[in-house]
Scaffold this active site. Sequence first.
Site, PDB file in Angstrom:
ATOM      1  N   GLU A  92       0.789  -1.111   0.031  1.00  0.00           N
ATOM      2  CA  GLU A  92       0.030   0.229  -0.018  1.00  0.00           C
ATOM      3  C   GLU A  92       0.985   1.121   0.191  1.00  0.00           C
ATOM      4  O   GLU A  92       0.804   2.211   0.860  1.00  0.00           O
ATOM      5  CB  GLU A  92      -0.827   0.130   1.044  1.00  0.00           C
ATOM      6  CG  GLU A  92      -1.816  -1.096   1.387  1.00  0.00           C
ATOM      7  CD  GLU A  92      -2.889  -0.999   2.430  1.00  0.00           C
ATOM      8  OE1 GLU A  92      -2.903  -0.023   3.062  1.00  0.00           O
ATOM      9  OE2 GLU A  92      -3.911  -1.813   2.352  1.00  0.00           O
TER      10      GLU A  92
ATOM     11  N   GLU B  40      -5.241  -8.602   1.275  1.00  0.00           N
ATOM     12  CA  GLU B  40      -5.747  -8.432   2.439  1.00  0.00           C
ATOM     13  C   GLU B  40      -7.277  -7.931   2.411  1.00  0.00           C
ATOM     14  O   GLU B  40      -7.539  -7.426   1.318  1.00  0.00           O
ATOM     15  CB  GLU B  40      -5.052  -6.952   3.211  1.00  0.00           C
ATOM     16  CG  GLU B  40      -3.774  -7.104   3.870  1.00  0.00           C
ATOM     17  CD  GLU B  40      -3.353  -6.098   4.411  1.00  0.00           C
ATOM     18  OE1 GLU B  40      -3.987  -5.046   4.868  1.00  0.00           O
ATOM     19  OE2 GLU B  40      -1.977  -5.883   4.457  1.00  0.00           O
TER      20      GLU B  40
HETATM   21  C1  GBH Z   1      -4.297  -2.137   5.619  1.00  0.00           C
HETATM   22  O1  GBH Z   1      -4.474  -0.547   5.356  1.00  0.00           O
HETATM   23  C2  GBH Z   1      -2.867  -2.350   6.203  1.00  0.00           C
HETATM   24  O2  GBH Z   1      -2.083  -2.820   5.096  1.00  0.00           O
HETATM   25  C3  GBH Z   1      -2.929  -3.147   7.483  1.00  0.00           C
HETATM   26  O3  GBH Z   1      -1.379  -2.801   7.745  1.00  0.00           O
HETATM   27  C4  GBH Z   1      -3.951  -2.438   8.493  1.00  0.00           C
HETATM   28  O4  GBH Z   1      -3.931  -3.275   9.598  1.00  0.00           O
HETATM   29  C5  GBH Z   1      -5.145  -2.826   7.735  1.00  0.00           C
HETATM   30  O5  GBH Z   1      -5.280  -2.243   6.534  1.00  0.00           O
HETATM   31  C6  GBH Z   1      -6.403  -2.275   8.538  1.00  0.00           C
HETATM   32  O6  GBH Z   1      -6.305  -0.699   8.728  1.00  0.00           O
HETATM   33  O7  GBH Z   1     -12.135   6.307   6.248  1.00  0.00           O
HETATM   34  O8  GBH Z   1     -13.852   5.438   4.683  1.00  0.00           O
HETATM   35  O9  GBH Z   1     -12.188   6.866   3.748  1.00  0.00           O
HETATM   36  C7  GBH Z   1      -5.623  -0.131   5.336  1.00  0.00           C
HETATM   37  C8  GBH Z   1      -5.757   1.344   4.640  1.00  0.00           C
HETATM   38  C9  GBH Z   1      -6.540   3.268   4.331  1.00  0.00           C
HETATM   39  C10 GBH Z   1      -8.300   1.517   4.683  1.00  0.00           C
HETATM   40  C11 GBH Z   1      -7.515   4.413   4.713  1.00  0.00           C
HETATM   41  C12 GBH Z   1      -9.157   2.444   5.124  1.00  0.00           C
HETATM   42  C13 GBH Z   1      -9.681   4.958   5.023  1.00  0.00           C
HETATM   43  C14 GBH Z   1     -11.235   4.408   4.800  1.00  0.00           C
HETATM   44  N1  GBH Z   1      -6.771   1.892   4.911  1.00  0.00           N
HETATM   45  N2  GBH Z   1      -8.916   3.848   4.567  1.00  0.00           N
HETATM   46  S1  GBH Z   1     -12.476   5.898   4.804  1.00  0.00           S
END
Ligand code: GBH
Length: 467
Positions: free
Chosen positions: A165, A368
């Site tokens: 990511e 994931e």
């Molecule tokens: C992943 O990233 C990671 O790879 C992992 O390490 C982590 O533990 C897992 O997800 C759970 O978080 O507020 O509705 O706009 C997730 C990346 C980026 C997903 C921000 C959700 C915001 C959603 N995230 N995104 S919103």
Amino acid sequence: MTPSTFAPHFIFGAATASFQIEGATTTDGRVPSIWDTFCATPGKVAGGDTGEVACDHYHRMPQDVALMKELGLQSYRFSTAWPRVVPAPGEVNQAGLDFYSRLVDELLAAGITPWLTLYHWDLPQYEQDLGGWTNRDTAHRFADYAEVMYRALGDRVDIWTTLNEPWCSAFLGHAKGEHAPGHQDGAEALAAAHHLLLGHGLAVQRLRGLGLAHPQQVGITINPGVVHPADPDNAADRDAARRHDALRNRIWLDPLFKGEYPADLIADMGELWPAHLIWDGDLEVIAQPIDVLGINFYNGETVAGVPGAAVDSPGAPHPRTGDTRHVSRDVPLTGMGWEIHAPDFTEVLVRLSREWAAPNSAHLVVTENGAAFDDVADADGFVADADRRDYLHQHIRAVRDAIDAGADVRGYLAWSLLDNFEWAWGYEKRFGIVRVDYDTQRRTPKASARWYSDVIRSRELIEPTKG
Ligand code: GBH
């Protein structure tokens, strides 16, 4: 309700990441990462939580692998910690390498395919001190670190992911400031994005040069979204969706698979666009062939235009989107407040396979997918997480639907094997299919893990029994 089955070559497994589970941050010669620094900075991580102990996986690895075997996982995706292995540029820490070597041997002995991610956000602090991902040299030193890992494990690890990511590293790390290193500067975020992609390309080149070839696979994992316009008939909403799609998805996909940055993105970013940092030849390095595009999917999003508002967006993940806003849909939310709408997942898989991966002979794997909920454990530590089980069920079904619609998806890895350090949320949020009691470090498979385990064994998408 016809049962959905999965072909024998479709891989089911689970994922974790080094900083989120290992602990032992000062053991056996590991040096600090930007996340150690971030955790030590007041106000950055909920509850002042740190990675110092986490799930103590560094000391409990054999038991954790035994648990994976019990659950029937076919593959386990983990990340290696750059600061454990390369304590200073040009140096190698054998003790750190030995840990990952033991992990790989343990997995192979258990019949589990190791899936190695080189970078899941724990940049050595010494690299940050030299500018981190805003410094081009970091990309070259990332390739050096990739070489160290391949020389140690290339004989036993068949699946290699460069970055996890890069959107989060670039935009949460440098524009929103929610992730380490915690900066808020749109131009920096775009510079980091380019250097992350360059690091990916240089690492792929290096691994191929060292012999990585079929049946081994190399790729990158991105976290794409589906960006819906609030009103598809409204031009400002459609334009907002186009701009967010460029920053979330196409900024990675176009350079990786088409060797160019999207022209509309470059125009949108104006003077923030780091044209001077993009050297001749960089895009060829970035665009060399990969085998697998990893997809981390959590939720879709909906945006609207705010005509007349200022375009600057300090503190937002996406630069120059001040004249847009997010709109919530009337759908259920996870414990993170993220929308649950599995059809978005099908849509993203079909689109990415068709438009980018398949034309370049790459396949997709879900590296994931999962959800946090407000778990309640009983006296034995058992969590009857019908919500998480249903989330997994809906999303694995969405993968099945994507395959039926023609997407080349070859595996699904649940996030996460264990409850773990959820970045800025610390230990408050739990994504595990296995409960971790942080006082005793006891692991207890939740109802979702039991259900998932049955799915893996039967290769059939079992309808969860209600309750
Ligand atoms: C992943 O990233 C990671 O790879 C992992 O390490 C982590 O533990 C897992 O997800 C759970 O978080 O507020 O509705 O706009 C997730 C990346 C980026 C997903 C921000 C959700 C915001 C959603 N995230 N995104 S919103």
